[in-house]
Write a protein that holds these residues in place. Sequence first.
Motif, PDB file in Angstrom:
ATOM      1  N   THR A  85      28.629  28.151  40.562  1.00 13.08           N
ATOM      2  CA  THR A  85      29.853  28.914  40.826  1.00 13.08           C
ATOM      3  C   THR A  85      30.731  28.977  39.587  1.00 13.08           C
ATOM      4  OG1 THR A  85      29.790  28.175  43.128  1.00 13.08           O
ATOM      5  CG2 THR A  85      31.852  29.114  42.334  1.00 13.08           C
ATOM      6  N   GLY A  88      28.973  31.096  36.734  1.00  8.45           N
ATOM      7  CA  GLY A  88      28.926  32.493  37.152  1.00  8.45           C
ATOM      8  C   GLY A  88      30.296  33.146  37.132  1.00  8.45           C
ATOM      9  N   THR A  89      31.340  32.370  37.515  1.00  7.74           N
ATOM     10  CA  THR A  89      32.697  32.914  37.522  1.00  7.74           C
ATOM     11  C   THR A  89      33.220  33.123  36.108  1.00  7.74           C
ATOM     12  OG1 THR A  89      33.179  31.870  39.644  1.00  7.74           O
ATOM     13  CG2 THR A  89      35.053  32.497  38.281  1.00  7.74           C
ATOM     14  N   GLY A  92      31.046  35.763  34.280  1.00  8.33           N
ATOM     15  CA  GLY A  92      31.179  37.048  34.956  1.00  8.33           C
ATOM     16  C   GLY A  92      32.525  37.704  34.735  1.00  8.33           C
ATOM     17  N   LEU A 172      23.662  35.641  38.398  1.00  5.98           N
ATOM     18  CA  LEU A 172      24.935  35.592  39.107  1.00  5.98           C
ATOM     19  C   LEU A 172      26.070  36.135  38.241  1.00  5.98           C
ATOM     20  CD1 LEU A 172      24.660  32.066  40.778  1.00  5.98           C
ATOM     21  CD2 LEU A 172      24.514  34.275  41.941  1.00  5.98           C
ATOM     22  N   HIS A 175      25.780  39.991  37.653  1.00  2.00           N
ATOM     23  CA  HIS A 175      26.110  40.671  38.910  1.00  2.00           C
ATOM     24  C   HIS A 175      27.610  40.589  39.186  1.00  2.00           C
ATOM     25  CE1 HIS A 175      25.395  42.120  43.021  1.00  2.00           C
ATOM     26  NE2 HIS A 175      26.221  41.189  43.423  1.00  2.00           N
ATOM     27  N   GLN A 176      28.199  39.420  38.946  1.00  2.00           N
ATOM     28  CA  GLN A 176      29.620  39.229  39.191  1.00  2.00           C
ATOM     29  C   GLN A 176      30.465  40.073  38.254  1.00  2.00           C
ATOM     30  OE1 GLN A 176      30.685  37.368  41.669  1.00  2.00           O
ATOM     31  NE2 GLN A 176      32.866  37.619  41.283  1.00  2.00           N
ATOM     32  N   TYR A 179      31.533  43.576  39.538  1.00  2.00           N
ATOM     33  CA  TYR A 179      32.616  43.598  40.519  1.00  2.00           C
ATOM     34  C   TYR A 179      33.936  43.137  39.897  1.00  2.00           C
ATOM     35  CZ  TYR A 179      28.954  44.276  43.989  1.00  2.00           C
ATOM     36  OH  TYR A 179      27.905  44.785  44.708  1.00  2.00           O
ATOM     37  N   ALA A 180      33.860  42.151  38.994  1.00  2.00           N
ATOM     38  CA  ALA A 180      35.074  41.688  38.326  1.00  2.00           C
ATOM     39  C   ALA A 180      35.707  42.797  37.502  1.00  2.00           C
ATOM     40  CB  ALA A 180      34.750  40.482  37.447  1.00  2.00           C
ATOM     41  N   GLU A 229      36.175  37.193  45.520  1.00  2.00           N
ATOM     42  CA  GLU A 229      34.888  37.276  44.828  1.00  2.00           C
ATOM     43  C   GLU A 229      34.365  35.895  44.447  1.00  2.00           C
ATOM     44  OE1 GLU A 229      32.621  39.678  43.968  1.00  2.00           O
ATOM     45  OE2 GLU A 229      33.723  40.803  45.463  1.00  2.00           O
ATOM     46  N   ILE A 230      35.259  35.006  44.031  1.00  2.00           N
ATOM     47  CA  ILE A 230      34.832  33.655  43.661  1.00  2.00           C
ATOM     48  C   ILE A 230      34.308  32.909  44.887  1.00  2.00           C
ATOM     49  CG2 ILE A 230      35.626  31.429  42.781  1.00  2.00           C
ATOM     50  CD1 ILE A 230      37.618  32.981  41.042  1.00  2.00           C
ATOM     51  N   LEU A 233      31.011  34.301  45.735  1.00  2.00           N
ATOM     52  CA  LEU A 233      30.004  33.800  44.806  1.00  2.00           C
ATOM     53  C   LEU A 233      29.632  32.365  45.146  1.00  2.00           C
ATOM     54  CD1 LEU A 233      28.333  34.089  42.189  1.00  2.00           C
ATOM     55  CD2 LEU A 233      30.343  33.310  40.931  1.00  2.00           C
TER      56      LEU A 233
END
Length: 297
Positions: A85, A88-89, A92, A172, A175-176, A179-180, A229-230, A233
């Motif tokens: 997480t 990826g955050t 992303g 991840l 992909h993130q 959207y971010a 979103e987080i 995820l």
Amino acid sequence: MSLTSDPPLDKTPPPGPEVPDDHAALTVVPVRHPWRWVAVAATAVLLAQFVHGLVTNAGWEWDVFARFFTADVILKAVWVTLQLTFYGTVVGFALGIVLAFMRLSASPFLKTVAFGYIWAFRSIPLIVQLLFWFNLAYLYQELSFGIPFGPGFFSFDTMGLVGAMSAAVLGLALHQAAYAAEIVRGGVLSVDRGQLEAAAALGIPRLRQIRRILLPQAMRSILPNAANEIISLFKGTSIVSVMAIGELFYQTQVIYGRNGRVVPLLMVATVWYILLTTVLSVVQHYVERHYAKGAAR
């Protein structure tokens, strides 16, 4: 001859109901909400039935739940989930911010590249992206650097280039980012452009405009969607179980596959997801309150 005039008109208002001067003498009747209390009672009954079932139904096997909830293998799986997480955050949203400002730029080339990236990564399912990165060595046995469509100067094998964990983080994060980028772009567009024009007229540098004027106001619109979103995820990391990565959901599957205790092991994963999501929600509340200074009481 004598002059006569009409009598003057009476402009006094007609007598009305007497209003008492003492407001304490008025009778205040509260508004009744009978259906609200009916809904409260029905909800309380349903909640009590649910809790009673949790306590009395032996199928939940709370002793098995307690034995595995803090087991070492579960705690290690929770740590892997948090790592996925976090990486990826961070990656992303860092890439998403770049893509958002590319879409907001005046360059048609940058706009096209950013739009193409967002379109592609929002169109392809996440599980497909993860499996593509996981099987990169199957698609490309080696990568070479040199003249395009010409001879390569050096090359290296891709077999050990992308492991399971790296493929998961890469999939991840990429992909993130799609959207971010849209979340950040929407937040930036919510800020009045007149403020930036006034800042430019005062000679404030462009980067300082973004850092001190644009982003603090845009964060009010960005934060709720970004937090969603987080959290998505965080729960979506369970999809990497298809790559046999030891995150929370995969480890619970492995354990109940061995001992057959499906329900209590699923409850272990569920309670961990609830606890960590609650922590993220509390952090979101305080961060939103920080950026709401001066805009909300």
